[in-house]
Every structure is written in C-alpha cells, then in structure tokens.
Design an enzyme around this catalytic site. Structure first.
Site, PDB file in Angstrom:
ATOM      1  N   THR A  61     -48.202 -13.256  40.090  1.00  0.00           N
ATOM      2  CA  THR A  61     -48.153 -11.801  40.194  1.00  0.00           C
ATOM      3  C   THR A  61     -49.327 -11.243  40.983  1.00  0.00           C
ATOM      4  O   THR A  61     -50.394 -11.864  41.039  1.00  0.00           O
ATOM      5  CB  THR A  61     -48.160 -11.205  38.766  1.00  0.00           C
ATOM      6  OG1 THR A  61     -48.332  -9.797  38.840  1.00  0.00           O
ATOM      7  CG2 THR A  61     -49.301 -11.764  37.921  1.00  0.00           C
TER       8      THR A  61
ATOM      9  N   GLU B 220     -50.966  -8.851  39.915  1.00  0.00           N
ATOM     10  CA  GLU B 220     -51.912  -8.310  38.928  1.00  0.00           C
ATOM     11  C   GLU B 220     -53.162  -9.168  38.780  1.00  0.00           C
ATOM     12  O   GLU B 220     -54.174  -8.710  38.267  1.00  0.00           O
ATOM     13  CB  GLU B 220     -51.234  -8.143  37.565  1.00  0.00           C
ATOM     14  CG  GLU B 220     -50.031  -7.231  37.646  1.00  0.00           C
ATOM     15  CD  GLU B 220     -49.629  -6.585  36.335  1.00  0.00           C
ATOM     16  OE1 GLU B 220     -50.390  -6.668  35.361  1.00  0.00           O
ATOM     17  OE2 GLU B 220     -48.549  -5.977  36.313  1.00  0.00           O
TER      18      GLU B 220
ATOM     19  N   ASN C 273     -41.159  -6.100  40.620  1.00  0.00           N
ATOM     20  CA  ASN C 273     -39.744  -6.262  40.951  1.00  0.00           C
ATOM     21  C   ASN C 273     -38.912  -5.226  40.194  1.00  0.00           C
ATOM     22  O   ASN C 273     -39.265  -4.828  39.082  1.00  0.00           O
ATOM     23  CB  ASN C 273     -39.243  -7.638  40.506  1.00  0.00           C
ATOM     24  CG  ASN C 273     -39.655  -8.766  41.432  1.00  0.00           C
ATOM     25  OD1 ASN C 273     -38.884  -9.683  41.667  1.00  0.00           O
ATOM     26  ND2 ASN C 273     -40.870  -8.729  41.956  1.00  0.00           N
TER      27      ASN C 273
ATOM     28  N   TYR D 189     -47.113   7.044  31.216  1.00  0.00           N
ATOM     29  CA  TYR D 189     -48.480   6.827  30.737  1.00  0.00           C
ATOM     30  C   TYR D 189     -49.473   7.641  31.584  1.00  0.00           C
ATOM     31  O   TYR D 189     -49.382   7.646  32.827  1.00  0.00           O
ATOM     32  CB  TYR D 189     -48.877   5.359  30.854  1.00  0.00           C
ATOM     33  CG  TYR D 189     -48.047   4.372  30.041  1.00  0.00           C
ATOM     34  CD1 TYR D 189     -47.207   4.780  29.006  1.00  0.00           C
ATOM     35  CD2 TYR D 189     -48.124   3.002  30.305  1.00  0.00           C
ATOM     36  CE1 TYR D 189     -46.462   3.859  28.268  1.00  0.00           C
ATOM     37  CE2 TYR D 189     -47.398   2.074  29.572  1.00  0.00           C
ATOM     38  CZ  TYR D 189     -46.551   2.514  28.558  1.00  0.00           C
ATOM     39  OH  TYR D 189     -45.826   1.589  27.838  1.00  0.00           O
TER      40      TYR D 189
ATOM     41  N   GLY E 107     -56.944   0.158  29.825  1.00  0.00           N
ATOM     42  CA  GLY E 107     -57.273  -0.662  31.007  1.00  0.00           C
ATOM     43  C   GLY E 107     -56.240  -0.583  32.115  1.00  0.00           C
ATOM     44  O   GLY E 107     -56.151  -1.490  32.940  1.00  0.00           O
TER      45      GLY E 107
HETATM   46  P1  NAD Z   1     -38.925 -12.103  31.928  1.00  0.00           P
HETATM   47  O1  NAD Z   1     -39.824 -11.744  30.805  1.00  0.00           O
HETATM   48  O2  NAD Z   1     -37.748 -11.249  32.218  1.00  0.00           O
HETATM   49  O3  NAD Z   1     -38.367 -13.597  31.720  1.00  0.00           O
HETATM   50  C1  NAD Z   1     -39.183 -14.642  31.308  1.00  0.00           C
HETATM   51  C2  NAD Z   1     -38.269 -15.786  30.866  1.00  0.00           C
HETATM   52  O4  NAD Z   1     -39.106 -16.889  30.505  1.00  0.00           O
HETATM   53  C3  NAD Z   1     -37.412 -15.467  29.654  1.00  0.00           C
HETATM   54  O5  NAD Z   1     -36.080 -15.861  29.867  1.00  0.00           O
HETATM   55  C4  NAD Z   1     -38.043 -16.290  28.534  1.00  0.00           C
HETATM   56  O6  NAD Z   1     -37.114 -16.700  27.535  1.00  0.00           O
HETATM   57  C5  NAD Z   1     -38.608 -17.466  29.299  1.00  0.00           C
HETATM   58  N1  NAD Z   1     -39.722 -18.122  28.605  1.00  0.00           N
HETATM   59  C6  NAD Z   1     -40.793 -17.521  28.024  1.00  0.00           C
HETATM   60  N2  NAD Z   1     -41.592 -18.445  27.490  1.00  0.00           N
HETATM   61  C7  NAD Z   1     -41.038 -19.664  27.752  1.00  0.00           C
HETATM   62  C8  NAD Z   1     -41.417 -20.998  27.475  1.00  0.00           C
HETATM   63  N3  NAD Z   1     -42.535 -21.271  26.793  1.00  0.00           N
HETATM   64  N4  NAD Z   1     -40.614 -21.993  27.897  1.00  0.00           N
HETATM   65  C9  NAD Z   1     -39.463 -21.731  28.567  1.00  0.00           C
HETATM   66  N5  NAD Z   1     -39.050 -20.474  28.843  1.00  0.00           N
HETATM   67  C10 NAD Z   1     -39.834 -19.453  28.452  1.00  0.00           C
HETATM   68  O7  NAD Z   1     -39.869 -12.229  33.202  1.00  0.00           O
HETATM   69  P2  NAD Z   1     -39.562 -11.850  34.721  1.00  0.00           P
HETATM   70  O8  NAD Z   1     -39.837 -10.432  34.931  1.00  0.00           O
HETATM   71  O9  NAD Z   1     -38.252 -12.429  35.092  1.00  0.00           O
HETATM   72  O10 NAD Z   1     -40.740 -12.667  35.433  1.00  0.00           O
HETATM   73  C11 NAD Z   1     -40.560 -14.031  35.789  1.00  0.00           C
HETATM   74  C12 NAD Z   1     -41.872 -14.566  36.333  1.00  0.00           C
HETATM   75  O11 NAD Z   1     -42.247 -13.805  37.480  1.00  0.00           O
HETATM   76  C13 NAD Z   1     -43.045 -14.465  35.360  1.00  0.00           C
HETATM   77  O12 NAD Z   1     -43.816 -15.627  35.496  1.00  0.00           O
HETATM   78  C14 NAD Z   1     -43.820 -13.243  35.824  1.00  0.00           C
HETATM   79  O13 NAD Z   1     -45.184 -13.362  35.522  1.00  0.00           O
HETATM   80  C15 NAD Z   1     -43.567 -13.292  37.306  1.00  0.00           C
HETATM   81  N6  NAD Z   1     -43.584 -11.997  38.011  1.00  0.00           N
HETATM   82  C16 NAD Z   1     -42.841 -10.953  37.543  1.00  0.00           C
HETATM   83  C17 NAD Z   1     -42.815  -9.748  38.241  1.00  0.00           C
HETATM   84  C18 NAD Z   1     -41.995  -8.568  37.770  1.00  0.00           C
HETATM   85  O14 NAD Z   1     -42.129  -7.475  38.324  1.00  0.00           O
HETATM   86  N7  NAD Z   1     -41.122  -8.724  36.773  1.00  0.00           N
HETATM   87  C19 NAD Z   1     -43.561  -9.620  39.418  1.00  0.00           C
HETATM   88  C20 NAD Z   1     -44.324 -10.707  39.864  1.00  0.00           C
HETATM   89  C21 NAD Z   1     -44.310 -11.901  39.154  1.00  0.00           C
HETATM   90  O1  DAU Z   2     -47.152  -6.188  39.527  1.00  0.00           O
HETATM   91  C1  DAU Z   2     -46.315  -7.208  39.058  1.00  0.00           C
HETATM   92  C2  DAU Z   2     -46.121  -7.028  37.570  1.00  0.00           C
HETATM   93  O2  DAU Z   2     -45.269  -5.892  37.417  1.00  0.00           O
HETATM   94  C3  DAU Z   2     -45.512  -8.242  36.885  1.00  0.00           C
HETATM   95  O3  DAU Z   2     -46.400  -9.313  36.996  1.00  0.00           O
HETATM   96  C4  DAU Z   2     -45.237  -7.940  35.410  1.00  0.00           C
HETATM   97  O4  DAU Z   2     -44.592  -9.036  34.799  1.00  0.00           O
HETATM   98  C5  DAU Z   2     -44.333  -6.727  35.339  1.00  0.00           C
HETATM   99  O5  DAU Z   2     -44.119  -6.375  33.982  1.00  0.00           O
HETATM  100  C6  DAU Z   2     -44.944  -5.552  36.091  1.00  0.00           C
HETATM  101  O6  DAU Z   2     -46.118  -5.047  35.408  1.00  0.00           O
HETATM  102  P1  DAU Z   2     -46.391  -3.466  35.273  1.00  0.00           P
HETATM  103  O7  DAU Z   2     -47.289  -3.263  34.123  1.00  0.00           O
HETATM  104  O8  DAU Z   2     -46.762  -2.873  36.573  1.00  0.00           O
HETATM  105  O9  DAU Z   2     -44.875  -2.995  34.933  1.00  0.00           O
HETATM  106  P2  DAU Z   2     -44.295  -1.932  33.883  1.00  0.00           P
HETATM  107  O10 DAU Z   2     -42.848  -1.759  34.219  1.00  0.00           O
HETATM  108  O11 DAU Z   2     -44.645  -2.278  32.481  1.00  0.00           O
HETATM  109  O12 DAU Z   2     -45.064  -0.611  34.277  1.00  0.00           O
HETATM  110  C7  DAU Z   2     -44.989  -0.073  35.587  1.00  0.00           C
HETATM  111  C8  DAU Z   2     -45.884   1.156  35.610  1.00  0.00           C
HETATM  112  O13 DAU Z   2     -45.290   2.161  34.793  1.00  0.00           O
HETATM  113  C9  DAU Z   2     -47.265   0.913  35.042  1.00  0.00           C
HETATM  114  O14 DAU Z   2     -48.203   1.692  35.786  1.00  0.00           O
HETATM  115  C10 DAU Z   2     -47.188   1.424  33.622  1.00  0.00           C
HETATM  116  C11 DAU Z   2     -46.170   2.549  33.726  1.00  0.00           C
HETATM  117  N1  DAU Z   2     -45.324   2.788  32.523  1.00  0.00           N
HETATM  118  C12 DAU Z   2     -44.692   1.723  31.959  1.00  0.00           C
HETATM  119  C13 DAU Z   2     -43.897   1.906  30.849  1.00  0.00           C
HETATM  120  C14 DAU Z   2     -43.206   0.736  30.191  1.00  0.00           C
HETATM  121  C15 DAU Z   2     -45.151   4.063  32.055  1.00  0.00           C
HETATM  122  O15 DAU Z   2     -45.708   5.029  32.613  1.00  0.00           O
HETATM  123  N2  DAU Z   2     -44.350   4.253  30.970  1.00  0.00           N
HETATM  124  C16 DAU Z   2     -43.730   3.223  30.327  1.00  0.00           C
HETATM  125  O16 DAU Z   2     -43.032   3.467  29.299  1.00  0.00           O
END
Ligand code: NAD
Ligand code: DAU
Length: 378
Positions: free
Chosen positions: A150, A152, A206, A233, A310
């Site tokens: 990520t 982050e 994403n 937030y 944070g």
């Molecule tokens: P998600 O939370 O939707 O899915 C995570 C999946 O991992 C789930 O199906 C869960 O059951 C599985 N899992 C958790 N712990 C496990 C374990 N110990 N063994 C096997 N499976 C396990 O997450 P996502 O949003 O699809 O993100 C996927 C990856 O991409 C993560 O590594 C996340 O850090 C990274 N990522 C996400 C975003 C985003 O915006 N969602 C952006 C950049 C990177």
């Molecule tokens: O940047 C990549 C990351 O993006 C991934 O690595 C993480 O897995 C993914 O969860 C995401 O993290 P964020 O913290 O950026 O995503 P989230 O959707 O939780 O929040 C997006 C922004 O919106 C963040 O600034 C917090 C804010 N927010 C989130 C929630 C859930 C709100 O204002 N209200 C809310 O209820």
C-alpha cells in the site's frame, strides 16, 4: 501436479507464469484479480483464503465450474498447508493479497494486524523459500513472489509535497501501515538474503465492485441508499488517490510478467479527491439513479464526525515508473468508475444482504457510536 491444471499448462508460453497461488482471493481486490485472471486466461489460480469477516465467496461463484480455479480455506501462516499446496500445484508465482486491511480496525486491535500482515507474511515467505530452493535452476529463475502493498507505508503528504514514488522512505503512521511496512521489509530481506525473486507493489486507494462496506466508498453508497447518515471524519479535506480496481489488477499482471525482481512499483490512480468530494459525487449519482422524495438530496445525510486518530492528510502516487517501464497507466475515469461502482451495489442486493451480518452491525456500532455524539449534519 494437479491433473486438471496439467493439460492447460502445455499450451502456455514458457515466459508466462501459468499457475498462480493467490492468497486472500476471497476479499475485494483478490477476488477482482481472480475474476480478471480467469476471464482473460492470464493464469490458473489456486485461491488460499482464511475467510475472515472481509471475505465473501459469493464474489467467486462465477468460477464454480471453472477447471482452472481452486479454492482452499486456510491461513498464510500455516506452513504445512501452504507447502502442501505448493507441492501439489507447483505454482509459478505467489501473489500475497491476504491481510487485515482496514485502518480503523487496526487502531482498535493492532495485534491482529501484526499477526497476519507481519508474521503471516513472514511465514508465507519462509514456506515459499523452502519450496523455491528445491526447484530446478530454470524454475527458480521463473518463480515470483509478489507482495501487494500500500501507499500508506510512505506516511502522509502535505498539500505541496510531490506524490510518493518508489524512492520515498517508509514512514508508516497507523498500525495497519506499520504492519504492511514490516511485511514489505521482510519481502525485501528475502530477496537480498536468499535471492527469492520478489516484487513489491505499493498501490493507492482502490474502489469498485465487491469492496466490504467498512471502507469509505461502499459504506457511503449503502448508507445513502438506506437513508442513513454519511459519516465524514474530521473536516473532510483529507485526500486519497482513487484507482478503479480493474486497473490495479492489470498493473499487478504486468508487474508479475515484466517487473524486475527485487524491485518496487508504485501504482496509483492519478486521481486525488478530498473525502468530501467523493461523498458528494456518490450523492449526486444516487440522486439521479434513485430519486426518492421530491426535493431530497442524498447529500443532506452528510455528517462530520470525530476524526480518525493519526489520520493521514494526503496520499498521492507518482506512477511514472509503471508507465515508463511497463507501459501501464490507469484507464478508468473516476466519474465512470464511480458510476459503475454505485450501479454494482444497487444491482447486488443479495451480496449486500449477506455481508451485513450481526458482526458487521456490531462493527458499525463500535466505530461510529462515540464518533457521532455531539456532531451535526451539514
Ligand atoms: P480485504 O480486507 O477485502 O481482503 C483481505 C482478504 O484476505 C480476505 O478475503 C481475508 O479473508 C483474507 N485473509 C486475511 N487474513 C488471512 C490469512 N491469515 N490467511 C489467508 N487469508 C487471509 O482486502 P483488500 O482491500 O482486497 O486488500 C488486499 C490487499 O491489497 C491487502 O494486502 C491490502 O493491504 C492491499 N491494498 C489494498 C488497497 C485498498 O484500497 N483496498 C490498496 C492498496 C493495497
Ligand atoms: O491507500 C491505500 C489504503 O486505502 C489501503 O492500503 C487500505 O487497505 C484501504 O483500507 C485504504 O485505506 P484508507 O484508510 O485510506 O481507506 P478508508 O476507506 O477507510 O478511508 C478513506 C478516507 O475516508 C480516509 O481519509 C478516512 C475517511 N473516512 C473513512 C470512513 C470509513 C471517513 O471520512 N468516514 C468513514 O466512515
């Protein structure tokens, strides 16, 4: 090797990794990746997922009769199971999506993030190393371990900073980001110490179909559809760089095929938006798609709530390297991607129904009850 996969492997070119062990493939990005990989015949896929609250096997029902796809329930931190799968399917690559992924949950329960994201990834690396070291030199050279990470890990940008690129130092601020950073450091160490052919991608936020509704975009869509408050937030001016999930999956496929081992690739949407702008756009789409009462706008549900501790102010990614070396750039515009996403949630009430279990409701209460006290809607 698994018989069902064997015959298909003959037809593939030597250069392409034909069978991939995907971890965390029942979650949001992993499931989208598998559907794309099977749809385009990129790879045969073995999907190892622990099935935590964030997963949903409904995401993959389209592959029920697909002979190039296998699902196995299990933990990346289980060396017996993972080495058995590696021996059985002999994958050309492992793509590690498995993680605890929600920042707010990491603030409330950081240890579970260390367990899966750091220790789990380390155990997976160790199991892969044992498998990889027994391969022939030719197969060793073709094997890849791709860590899906990520943006982050790089910390937070000010409004005037240039976007993050591969050279930025790691400065993780949340327990989630720290756990992903720890995992990335181990991946790097396995390349430098043992020569395991690793790749790391650091991607921005994403969005798209099948995202668990604890994250901003699906939470906003579903709350707005139900006439519930839309929690923002702090002041709503935090910035994220949004990438449509299928663009991310394309990028991962390219990195796996053409990325240089030991390297890192930054992937982003070139699409910076404040949280308030994102929520307002969703409201405008819903006003058009689901006009309810006359003179009612979904944006009247917007409520500013207590900030995330944070809370990183701004993320943005410079994807010059992806473009220059692999010819990748995002293709989906935010307007069309967001419209498709909203339509997907409207058209999948069963998916929504199944995911909103008692456990989901108790998370919503845990995360939002204290936040909303004393805060007003706009
Ligand atoms: P998600 O939370 O939707 O899915 C995570 C999946 O991992 C789930 O199906 C869960 O059951 C599985 N899992 C958790 N712990 C496990 C374990 N110990 N063994 C096997 N499976 C396990 O997450 P996502 O949003 O699809 O993100 C996927 C990856 O991409 C993560 O590594 C996340 O850090 C990274 N990522 C996400 C975003 C985003 O915006 N969602 C952006 C950049 C990177
Ligand atoms: O940047 C990549 C990351 O993006 C991934 O690595 C993480 O897995 C993914 O969860 C995401 O993290 P964020 O913290 O950026 O995503 P989230 O959707 O939780 O929040 C997006 C922004 O919106 C963040 O600034 C917090 C804010 N927010 C989130 C929630 C859930 C709100 O204002 N209200 C809310 O209820």
């Amino acid at each position: 090797m698994n018989d069902l996969f064997k015959s298909e492997r003959h037809g593939c070119s030597e250069e392409t990794p034909q069978t991939v062990l995907v971890t965390g493939g029942a979650g949001f990005i992993g499931a989208n990746f598998i559907l794309q990989a099977r749809g385009a015949q990129w790879y045969n896929v073995v999907n190892l997922d622990k099935l935590t609250y964030a997963s949903n096997l409904q995401n993959l029902t389209a592959l029920e009769n697909d002979s190039g796809y296998r699902f196995v329930r299990g933990d990346i931190g289980d060396p017996e199971l993972v080495s058995h799968l590696l021996e059985q399917y002999q994958p050309d690559a492992v793509i590690n999506f498995a993680a605890e992924s929600h920042v707010d949950r990491s603030i409330l329960n950081p240890l579970s993030f260390a367990l899966t994201n750091v220790t789990g990834t380390l155990q997976l690396l160790e199991t892969c190393r044992a498998y990889w070291q027994k391969l022939s030199p030719h197969k060793q050279g073709r094997f890849r371990f791709l860590q899906v990470s990520t943006d982050e890990v790089y910390g937070s940008l000010s409004m005037t900073d240039p976007p993050f690129c591969e050279d930025n130092p790691y400065e993780p601020n949340s327990p989630y980001a720290a756990s992903k950073a720890g995992a990335d450091h181990f991946v790097r160490a396995y390349y430098h110490t043992y020569g395991l052919p690793t790749l790391i991608t650091n991607c921005s936020n994403n969005y798209g179909p099948r995202q668990f509704p604890e994250k901003l975009i699906p939470l906003t869509i579903l709350n707005a559809m139900e006439g519930q408050l839309l929690p923002i937030y702090g002041d709503g001016q935090n910035i994220r760089d949004w990438l449509y999930v299928s663009d991310h999956c394309e990028a991962l496929h390219l990195v796996l095929q053409q990325g240089k081992v030991g390297e890192t690739y930054c992937i982003g949407g070139q699409n910076e938006q404040t949280n308030l702008m994102v929520v307002e756009k969703i409201c405008t789409i819903l006003d058009e798609l689901l006009p309810s009462k006359p003179n009612f706008s979904h944006s009247s549900l917007i409520t500013f709530v207590k900030d995330r501790p944070g809370h990183d102010r701004r993320y943005a990614i410079d994807c010059t390297k992806m473009n220059r070396e692999l010819g990748w750039k995002p293709t989906e515009s935010f307007d069309s991607g967001l419209l498709k996403t909203v339509q997907w949630y409207i058209n999948h009430p069963q998916w929504v129904e199944q995911i909103r279990t008692g456990a989901y409701q108790s998370w919503i209460e845990q995360n939002y009850t204290d936040r909303t006290a004393n805060y007003l809607s706009v």
